[in-house]
Design a protein around this motif. Structure first.
Motif, short mmCIF file in Angstrom:
data_model
loop_
_atom_site.label_atom_id
_atom_site.label_comp_id
_atom_site.label_asym_id
_atom_site.label_seq_id
_atom_site.Cartn_x
_atom_site.Cartn_y
_atom_site.Cartn_z
N UNK A 49 0.83 -1.21 0.00
CA UNK A 49 0.00 0.00 0.00
C UNK A 49 0.86 1.26 0.00
N UNK A 50 1.96 1.21 0.75
CA UNK A 50 2.86 2.37 0.83
C UNK A 50 3.50 2.64 -0.54
N UNK A 51 3.90 1.56 -1.22
CA UNK A 51 4.57 1.72 -2.51
C UNK A 51 3.59 1.85 -3.67
N UNK A 52 2.36 1.41 -3.45
CA UNK A 52 1.36 1.50 -4.50
C UNK A 52 1.50 0.46 -5.60
N UNK A 53 2.17 -0.66 -5.28
CA UNK A 53 2.35 -1.75 -6.26
C UNK A 53 2.19 -3.08 -5.55
N UNK A 54 1.96 -4.12 -6.33
CA UNK A 54 1.89 -5.47 -5.79
C UNK A 54 3.30 -6.07 -5.83
N UNK A 55 3.78 -6.54 -4.71
CA UNK A 55 5.14 -7.05 -4.61
C UNK A 55 5.26 -8.55 -4.81
N UNK A 56 4.17 -9.28 -4.57
CA UNK A 56 4.23 -10.73 -4.71
C UNK A 56 2.86 -11.29 -5.04
N UNK A 57 2.90 -12.43 -5.70
CA UNK A 57 1.68 -13.17 -5.98
C UNK A 57 1.61 -14.33 -5.01
N UNK A 58 0.47 -14.53 -4.38
CA UNK A 58 0.32 -15.64 -3.46
C UNK A 58 -1.07 -16.25 -3.64
N UNK A 59 -1.10 -17.53 -3.60
CA UNK A 59 -2.37 -18.24 -3.83
C UNK A 59 -2.13 -19.71 -4.09
N UNK A 60 -3.09 -20.35 -4.72
CA UNK A 60 -2.97 -21.78 -4.97
C UNK A 60 -1.80 -22.13 -5.88
#
Length: 297
Positions: A49-60
């Motif tokens: 949220x601070x950087x405004x980007x998604x840093x990693x994908x997590x899930x199945x």
């Protein structure tokens, strides 16, 4: 405009993100951080949220860093390493050596009979018990990259070219030759492909036109194993070849070129050299007592 200055909480969350990335996922980081998965996830979300980007994908499908995550991990790791050097450098002002001394070495470095790294570490422990050594074994390319990025303080590696970014302290000499299996008919040897690994001498030999490139190999053991089949030639340091040639029925190819270089303790010229590195370099020079061929007689 987005405010990107990190406060104390942001820095903690950034450390959590780095731990997750280095562990390879949230579940793997739980024990290392002694935190619950929901807490870890919250910290990572706050950094995103601070950087405004998604840093990693997590899930199945599993955990993986995004391109932005790779950049954030590299920069954050370097920043935390810099912060970790503050206390040791202040201690050094008062004549106390402390902190981590990260040393990168290539595979089988200790098999060289002239390499006296253990003796140097023993002497360092005697002179500076507050310094904690960390030995990291890396590939040829990883050693230079880690030194550039500040992930290690120095590396022990061959000097192949002059590089203004690095300062080299010679400590021993190393020779590389091409090996073959003894049972291969001499007339067939010129047609054997040369096993490829990312190394200046292998690449030079292939560019010379004398050898044609064979399959890739990642490490000396894999090169030796493939040479032992009799279907390939392979470049090996002679100190390593001496250790295995009898067991695996190998020998230096009769017309093999001779490549040689100085094994050096190498550090970056891009950042100030710490007192503990200076002390360790002096120890390395003293225990090796190596005289470079370029040194005056």
């Amino acid at each position: 405009m987005m405010k990107l200055d990190f406060d104390e909480r942001d820095l903690r969350s950034l450390r959590v993100f780095c731990a997750v990335a280095e562990a390879g996922g949230f579940a793997a980081a739980e024990k290392k951080l002694a935190m619950s998965k929901p807490s870890i996830s919250r910290h990572v979300r706050e950094v995103e949220a601070r950087l405004g980007v998604r840093l990693c994908e997590r899930g199945r499908s599993g955990f993986r860093l995004t391109p932005e995550g790779d950049v954030a991990l590299d920069l954050a790791s370097a920043a935390f390493q810099a912060l970790g050097r503050i206390r040791p450098e202040i201690d050094a002002v008062h004549g106390i050596l402390s902190g981590r001394l990260a040393i990168g070495i290539g595979e089988h470095t200790l098999t060289h009979p002239a390499c006296k790294l253990p003796e140097a570490l023993t002497e360092m422990r005697r002179l500076a018990p507050g310094v904690e050594p960390q030995i990291l074994v890396m590939t040829f390319n990883e050693l230079a990259q880690s030194l550039n990025e500040g992930r290690v303080d120095l590396v022990i590696r061959g000097k192949y070219t002059d590089d203004r970014d690095f300062f080299h302290v010679p400590i021993y000499r190393e020779i590389h030759r091409v090996y073959v299996a003894n049972f291969v008919d001499a007339s067939k040897i010129p047609n054997l492909p040369l096993i490829y690994r990312q190394h200046p001498y292998v690449e030079h030999a292939i560019r010379s036109g004398r050898y044609h490139r064979g399959p890739n190999a990642a490490g000396l053991d894999s090169v030796a194993a493939m040479v032992a089949t009799g279907f390939y030639q392979g470049m090996l340091p002679t100190h390593y070849g001496d250790l295995i040639k009898t067991r695996f029925n190998l020998s230096i190819e009769e017309s093999s070129p001779v490549y040689q270089h100085e094994g050096c303790a190498i550090f970056s010229t891009a950042r100030p050299i710490s007192q503990r590195i200076k002390v360790f370099l002096n120890i390395l020079k003293r225990v090796h007592s190596y005289r470079s061929e370029r040194s005056p007689a």
